[in-house]
Design an enzyme around this catalytic site. Structure first.
Site, PDB file in Angstrom:
ATOM      1  N   LYS A  18       0.858  -1.187   0.000  1.00 62.36           N
ATOM      2  CA  LYS A  18       0.000   0.000   0.000  1.00 62.36           C
ATOM      3  C   LYS A  18       0.887   1.228   0.000  1.00 62.36           C
ATOM      4  CE  LYS A  18      -4.533   0.883   0.563  1.00 62.36           C
ATOM      5  NZ  LYS A  18      -5.712   0.130   0.165  1.00 62.36           N
ATOM      6  N   GLY A  58     -24.886   3.566   4.159  1.00 59.33           N
ATOM      7  CA  GLY A  58     -24.077   4.091   3.064  1.00 59.33           C
ATOM      8  C   GLY A  58     -24.605   3.657   1.709  1.00 59.33           C
ATOM      9  N   VAL A 115     -20.436   1.504  -3.787  1.00 55.94           N
ATOM     10  CA  VAL A 115     -20.692   0.090  -3.518  1.00 55.94           C
ATOM     11  C   VAL A 115     -22.123  -0.104  -3.005  1.00 55.94           C
ATOM     12  CG1 VAL A 115     -19.988  -1.935  -2.204  1.00 55.94           C
ATOM     13  CG2 VAL A 115     -18.261  -0.327  -2.997  1.00 55.94           C
TER      14      VAL A 115
HETATM   15  P1  NAD Z   1     -18.353   6.072  -1.358  1.00 53.93           P
HETATM   16  O1  NAD Z   1     -17.597   7.238  -0.824  1.00 53.93           O
HETATM   17  O2  NAD Z   1     -18.817   6.094  -2.769  1.00 53.93           O
HETATM   18  O3  NAD Z   1     -19.657   5.819  -0.464  1.00 53.93           O
HETATM   19  C1  NAD Z   1     -19.705   5.988   0.909  1.00 53.93           C
HETATM   20  C2  NAD Z   1     -21.108   6.461   1.248  1.00 53.93           C
HETATM   21  O4  NAD Z   1     -21.229   6.519   2.665  1.00 53.93           O
HETATM   22  C3  NAD Z   1     -21.415   7.874   0.735  1.00 53.93           C
HETATM   23  O5  NAD Z   1     -22.655   7.878   0.056  1.00 53.93           O
HETATM   24  C4  NAD Z   1     -21.470   8.713   2.010  1.00 53.93           C
HETATM   25  O6  NAD Z   1     -22.372   9.808   1.914  1.00 53.93           O
HETATM   26  C5  NAD Z   1     -21.953   7.681   3.017  1.00 53.93           C
HETATM   27  N1  NAD Z   1     -21.691   8.033   4.406  1.00 53.93           N
HETATM   28  C6  NAD Z   1     -20.638   8.701   4.930  1.00 53.93           C
HETATM   29  N2  NAD Z   1     -20.791   8.825   6.252  1.00 53.93           N
HETATM   30  C7  NAD Z   1     -21.940   8.199   6.585  1.00 53.93           C
HETATM   31  C8  NAD Z   1     -22.631   7.974   7.801  1.00 53.93           C
HETATM   32  N3  NAD Z   1     -22.176   8.439   8.966  1.00 53.93           N
HETATM   33  N4  NAD Z   1     -23.788   7.272   7.766  1.00 53.93           N
HETATM   34  C9  NAD Z   1     -24.290   6.810   6.598  1.00 53.93           C
HETATM   35  N5  NAD Z   1     -23.683   7.008   5.407  1.00 53.93           N
HETATM   36  C10 NAD Z   1     -22.514   7.690   5.408  1.00 53.93           C
HETATM   37  O7  NAD Z   1     -17.451   4.811  -1.040  1.00 53.93           O
HETATM   38  P2  NAD Z   1     -17.571   3.360  -1.691  1.00 53.93           P
HETATM   39  O8  NAD Z   1     -16.599   3.251  -2.795  1.00 53.93           O
HETATM   40  O9  NAD Z   1     -19.000   3.028  -1.908  1.00 53.93           O
HETATM   41  O10 NAD Z   1     -16.984   2.470  -0.492  1.00 53.93           O
HETATM   42  C11 NAD Z   1     -17.771   2.193   0.637  1.00 53.93           C
HETATM   43  C12 NAD Z   1     -16.939   1.412   1.643  1.00 53.93           C
HETATM   44  O11 NAD Z   1     -16.496   0.188   1.053  1.00 53.93           O
HETATM   45  C13 NAD Z   1     -15.661   2.138   2.103  1.00 53.93           C
HETATM   46  O12 NAD Z   1     -15.384   1.788   3.436  1.00 53.93           O
HETATM   47  C14 NAD Z   1     -14.598   1.559   1.189  1.00 53.93           C
HETATM   48  O13 NAD Z   1     -13.310   1.644   1.782  1.00 53.93           O
HETATM   49  C15 NAD Z   1     -15.062   0.119   1.078  1.00 53.93           C
HETATM   50  N6  NAD Z   1     -14.596  -0.549  -0.138  1.00 53.93           N
HETATM   51  C16 NAD Z   1     -14.902  -0.070  -1.358  1.00 53.93           C
HETATM   52  C17 NAD Z   1     -14.472  -0.729  -2.497  1.00 53.93           C
HETATM   53  C18 NAD Z   1     -14.833  -0.249  -3.881  1.00 53.93           C
HETATM   54  O14 NAD Z   1     -14.726  -1.026  -4.842  1.00 53.93           O
HETATM   55  N7  NAD Z   1     -15.286   0.995  -4.040  1.00 53.93           N
HETATM   56  C19 NAD Z   1     -13.710  -1.921  -2.381  1.00 53.93           C
HETATM   57  C20 NAD Z   1     -13.417  -2.412  -1.110  1.00 53.93           C
HETATM   58  C21 NAD Z   1     -13.872  -1.712   0.011  1.00 53.93           C
END
Ligand code: NAD
Length: 371
Positions: free
Chosen positions: A86, A186, A190
């Site tokens: 990383k 959220g 994803v």
């Molecule tokens: P993203 O930023 O698109 O979505 C996160 C969502 O969470 C946003 O809509 C945001 O408004 C919401 N949010 C923030 N604080 C909040 C709260 N207190 N209560 C409710 N909702 C809240 O991120 P993502 O890409 O969808 O990723 C989501 C999670 O999955 C993260 O933890 C990320 O590290 C993990 N992840 C993502 C991927 C990927 O392919 N994108 C892969 C592995 C892990």
């Protein structure tokens, strides 16, 4: 912890036999980055690059060490021929980015000769990685190029959906999610795709997001019920799916959960390692985050392989179901936390590979993957 005491790398609490930690500085472009390679036993170390305005350099090192080890485990459990690494760039992603900075980062990645393959993480966009790719071929998550894999989120969501099905099978004895209720914390990249999968499979959704537009959209599109962000973890449902923040499972929240299953995509859901056992003590089945959310890295791995094969990706993402069932069964046998059992299995896979493979063979393996 003070900044300086925390920079003693070999004695750092997050140092875990890391192979290499590279401190990168380029005064001309303002780049300050740390690349941590935890293990190349299974192949070149792959893991995203995060840009964050760290409190101090020690916090950046801590993040790089913890996240790179997490990538070793994640890649091992996903059955990928990739090790764990990383990178963190120390800076504010809103104000400190420049093309020169990312070209400089690309030069440092290139200097590692393919030992580390970078991609997007928090604070880094596809266009930033496109700039990095001007200086190194050891980069993935691009939109262009022969093997470009594009947005990983739909694959992360599909893997998470498969993981929820595995948890439902193990904990509730049911095939599928039809008629079950899932609480979604959220509705981002994803979360949204996961809602779509769950809705299509007949699940009822309860949703919360700080983004009110996303909530209203889910209510309209999926007939979801909206609750506040303070309530979402504690509603009476079959599955809670954290898809937003880390550390949501802690000694305060766990006793208040009414669900029997926690299975979502968010990274680092457990505030502390011991929270895995606390979940078990409350008879809640926890799908370890780095196992259930591996769909995205599986998709990226296909790009790293240089010949993106959608069938291979689909097969690996489907296998998340079986990997989780194995973890759940072994956790029951050993009366352990699913998170601890998952760490153990990952460590076993890495140790097994180290025992079997000589150093010379390992460099051939690396060539095969990055060719
Ligand atoms: P993203 O930023 O698109 O979505 C996160 C969502 O969470 C946003 O809509 C945001 O408004 C919401 N949010 C923030 N604080 C909040 C709260 N207190 N209560 C409710 N909702 C809240 O991120 P993502 O890409 O969808 O990723 C989501 C999670 O999955 C993260 O933890 C990320 O590290 C993990 N992840 C993502 C991927 C990927 O392919 N994108 C892969 C592995 C892990």
């Amino acid at each position: 912890m003070s900044d300086t005491s925390n920079m003693d790398v070999f004695n750092h609490e997050a140092f875990s036999g890391h192979e290499q930690v590279v401190f990168c500085q380029d005064e001309t472009t303002g780049l300050k980055a740390i690349i941590a390679i935890h293990s190349t036993a299974l192949g070149p170390a792959a893991g995203g690059c995060r840009m964050w305005h760290y409190r101090d350099n020690g916090s950046a090192l801590n993040d790089a060490l913890r996240l790179s080890k997490g990538m070793s485990y994640k890649n091992a459990m996903a059955g990928l021929n990739l090790g764990g690494g990383k990178a963190v760039i120390i800076g504010d992603a809103k104000t400190d980015k420049s093309e020169e900075l990312f070209r400089s980062f690309g030069r440092f990645v290139n200097g590692l000769g393919g030992q580390y393959i970078t991609a997007e993480d928090v604070g880094i966009s596809v266009s930033d990685m496109e700039v990095v790719s001007q200086k190194t071929p050891h980069v993935a998550g691009l939109n262009s190029g022969l093997a470009a894999s594009g947005d990983p989120s739909p694959f992360t969501a599909r893997g998470t959906f498969n993981g929820i099905r595995a948890a439902v099978k193990h904990q509730l004895g049911k095939d599928g999610v039809a008629g079950l209720t899932v609480a979604m914390q959220g509705l981002g990249h994803v979360g949204w795709h996961l809602c779509r999968e769950l809705h299509a499979a007949g699940a009822k959704l309860i949703v919360a997001d700080i983004n009110e537009d996303a909530v209203q959209h889910a209510v309209k599109e999926f007939g979801a019920t909206a609750v506040s962000c303070d309530e979402i973890l504690f509603v009476d449902v079959d599955v809670v799916a954290p898809c937003a923040l880390g550390a949501v499972l802690n000694e305060t929240s766990i006793p208040k959960l009414k669900t029997k299953i926690v299975a979502g995509a968010a990274n680092n859901q457990l505030a502390k390692d011991t929270d895995g056992m606390l979940l078990r003590d409350h008879n809640i089945l926890y799908a370890p985050d780095y196992v259930i959310n591996a769909g995205g890295i599986i998709n990226v791995a296909a790009e790293i392989d240089g010949k993106y094969d959608r069938q291979w990706v689909d097969k690996k993402v489907a296998a998340i179901y079986d990997v989780l069932l194995d973890i759940f069964e072994r956790a029951d046998q050993e009366q352990g936390a699913t998170s601890t059992i998952s760490d153990l299995i990952a460590q076993e896979k890495i140790a097994e590979k180290i025992a079997k493979t000589s150093k010379a063979e390992r460099s051939v393996l690396k060539k095969d993957i990055v060719a």
